[in-house]
Each structure stands twice: as C-alpha cells, then as structure tokens.
Design a protein around this motif. Sequence first.
Motif, PDB file in Angstrom:
ATOM      1  N   ARG A  40       0.834  -1.195   0.029  1.00  0.00           N
ATOM      2  CA  ARG A  40       0.008  -0.114  -0.026  1.00  0.00           C
ATOM      3  C   ARG A  40       0.800   1.336   0.188  1.00  0.00           C
ATOM      4  O   ARG A  40       0.324   2.382   0.097  1.00  0.00           O
ATOM      5  CB  ARG A  40      -0.941  -0.039   1.184  1.00  0.00           C
ATOM      6  N   GLY A  41       2.106   1.077  -0.290  1.00  0.00           N
ATOM      7  CA  GLY A  41       2.970   2.138  -0.321  1.00  0.00           C
ATOM      8  C   GLY A  41       3.667   2.672   1.073  1.00  0.00           C
ATOM      9  O   GLY A  41       4.267   3.632   1.038  1.00  0.00           O
ATOM     10  N   LEU A  42       3.333   1.862   2.140  1.00  0.00           N
ATOM     11  CA  LEU A  42       3.756   2.542   3.421  1.00  0.00           C
ATOM     12  C   LEU A  42       5.227   2.598   3.701  1.00  0.00           C
ATOM     13  O   LEU A  42       5.831   3.557   4.255  1.00  0.00           O
ATOM     14  CB  LEU A  42       3.110   1.705   4.669  1.00  0.00           C
ATOM     15  N   ALA A  43       5.775   1.739   3.141  1.00  0.00           N
ATOM     16  CA  ALA A  43       7.309   1.637   3.210  1.00  0.00           C
ATOM     17  C   ALA A  43       7.909   2.800   2.588  1.00  0.00           C
ATOM     18  O   ALA A  43       8.832   3.398   2.880  1.00  0.00           O
ATOM     19  CB  ALA A  43       8.036   0.105   2.816  1.00  0.00           C
ATOM     20  N   ARG A  44       7.571   2.904   1.350  1.00  0.00           N
ATOM     21  CA  ARG A  44       8.192   3.856   0.471  1.00  0.00           C
ATOM     22  C   ARG A  44       7.776   5.450   1.165  1.00  0.00           C
ATOM     23  O   ARG A  44       8.533   6.285   1.090  1.00  0.00           O
ATOM     24  CB  ARG A  44       7.389   3.806  -0.847  1.00  0.00           C
ATOM     25  N   ARG A  45       6.499   5.332   1.527  1.00  0.00           N
ATOM     26  CA  ARG A  45       6.399   6.740   2.229  1.00  0.00           C
ATOM     27  C   ARG A  45       6.916   7.212   3.554  1.00  0.00           C
ATOM     28  O   ARG A  45       7.595   8.199   3.848  1.00  0.00           O
ATOM     29  CB  ARG A  45       4.502   6.942   2.578  1.00  0.00           C
ATOM     30  N   LEU A  46       7.332   5.832   4.110  1.00  0.00           N
ATOM     31  CA  LEU A  46       8.112   6.146   5.455  1.00  0.00           C
ATOM     32  C   LEU A  46       9.515   6.181   5.203  1.00  0.00           C
ATOM     33  O   LEU A  46      10.149   7.079   5.815  1.00  0.00           O
ATOM     34  CB  LEU A  46       7.992   4.833   6.315  1.00  0.00           C
ATOM     35  N   VAL A  47      10.038   5.711   4.145  1.00  0.00           N
ATOM     36  CA  VAL A  47      11.509   5.815   3.677  1.00  0.00           C
ATOM     37  C   VAL A  47      11.660   7.497   3.162  1.00  0.00           C
ATOM     38  O   VAL A  47      12.491   7.959   3.438  1.00  0.00           O
ATOM     39  CB  VAL A  47      12.012   4.632   2.692  1.00  0.00           C
ATOM     40  N   GLY A  48      10.362   7.935   2.625  1.00  0.00           N
ATOM     41  CA  GLY A  48      10.473   9.458   2.049  1.00  0.00           C
ATOM     42  C   GLY A  48      10.753  10.359   3.223  1.00  0.00           C
ATOM     43  O   GLY A  48      11.312  11.182   3.355  1.00  0.00           O
ATOM     44  N   GLU A  49       9.830   9.896   4.254  1.00  0.00           N
ATOM     45  CA  GLU A  49      10.133  10.781   5.514  1.00  0.00           C
ATOM     46  C   GLU A  49      11.312  10.697   6.139  1.00  0.00           C
ATOM     47  O   GLU A  49      12.065  11.696   6.517  1.00  0.00           O
ATOM     48  CB  GLU A  49       8.868  10.210   6.457  1.00  0.00           C
ATOM     49  N   ALA A  50      12.048   9.762   6.241  1.00  0.00           N
ATOM     50  CA  ALA A  50      13.263   9.353   6.788  1.00  0.00           C
ATOM     51  C   ALA A  50      14.199  10.230   5.825  1.00  0.00           C
ATOM     52  O   ALA A  50      15.241  10.751   6.422  1.00  0.00           O
ATOM     53  CB  ALA A  50      13.707   8.058   6.675  1.00  0.00           C
ATOM     54  N   VAL A  51      14.207  10.291   4.582  1.00  0.00           N
ATOM     55  CA  VAL A  51      15.329  10.860   3.957  1.00  0.00           C
ATOM     56  C   VAL A  51      15.083  12.397   4.033  1.00  0.00           C
ATOM     57  O   VAL A  51      15.809  12.881   4.192  1.00  0.00           O
ATOM     58  CB  VAL A  51      14.934  10.549   2.344  1.00  0.00           C
ATOM     59  N   ARG A  52      13.801  12.927   4.098  1.00  0.00           N
ATOM     60  CA  ARG A  52      13.692  14.281   4.421  1.00  0.00           C
ATOM     61  C   ARG A  52      14.103  14.490   5.649  1.00  0.00           C
ATOM     62  O   ARG A  52      14.748  15.678   5.793  1.00  0.00           O
ATOM     63  CB  ARG A  52      12.072  14.413   4.299  1.00  0.00           C
TER      64      ARG A  52
END
Length: 173
Positions: free
Chosen positions: A108-120
């Motif tokens: 559902r894209g959760l890992a991708r969204r969480l990694v995006g937050e970590a990168v930011r």
Amino acid sequence: MTYEIRPAAVEDLPGARSVMLDTLYRDLGYGYNPRWHEDVIDPEAVYLRSPRHALFVAALGDEIVATTGVRAVAPVSPPHPSWLVARYPVDRTAQLFRVYVRADHRRRGLARRLVGEAVRFVAGVGGYEVLYLHTDARVEGAEAFWGSVAKQVCDARDGDVERFQTVHYEIPF
C-alpha cells in the motif's frame, strides 16, 4: 483506508515495538537479539531523545502498522566487511532501521512513504552525507523494493541460506 505517516510520539511506542518484535519473530524468524536490537526494547531512548535520530510510524486510526527508524551508528551488525564499515563514518552517516510493515498492510506504499520521511529528516538534520541500510535478501520483495529507492553497494550473500543473506544499500545526499 487512510494511513497517517508521522514522527513517532511516546504514545506510539508500544505499537511500534509490537510491529518490530512481530517482524523479528514472525517474518524474519530469528527473534530478538540484544546485540542487534536494543532500539526495539527502548525506542524512546534510542530514537526520541537525540535530535539526529528519529522514528516514523504509519498509523491506521489508533493502530501502528509500520515503522522506520533513523540513527547515526556504524554499520557493524550482523558482522559486515571491514571496508564497508570504514566507508560509512558515524559522524557523516545516517542508518535506516526497522522498515517494517505488518503483513496485512503491505503493498500500500507505506514503506516507500516512511522511507521518504526518513530521507527528508536526514536531509533536514544536516551533516549527513549518506543514508545507509542493509537488508536480508531472503525477505520477499526486499531486493526489488530497495533497488527502486537506493543504490546497491555490496552484495554480501554467502550462499548459506540458513545464515543472513545481507545486501547493502545507500541513498546519497
């Protein structure tokens, strides 16, 4: 379903710990190891008390269903090649930890969204040059996912399928 992606608060920690422990025992099959998982037992001390560390969660209502952590620690466990450890000095390297999603919330894209937050987060903290991570290639979908968001720097699989099949990645800044 609407998921909220956010920095973890103290009240999120029991749910985050549950996601982490369930993943270690059920999905990865090796369980808790105090040498490698101190952050799972005391995520408040590890992630919430340092301005250079962070824990992000995905919540569905009151339920924490996914986690991602960022810390400034050397990549040493499980044992990694010495040249790799030297490549990532702790003062300039953030390491990604606990990118875990409960099975019934995957794809559902959760890992991708969480990694995006970590990168930011890492980009905003300053002083970091790279975000390092490693994964066990035996985890279904891990290589494909990490290959889509990071650059592979070392494939340390040893052919012994009973041991860790570690692949190392980085996201440079």
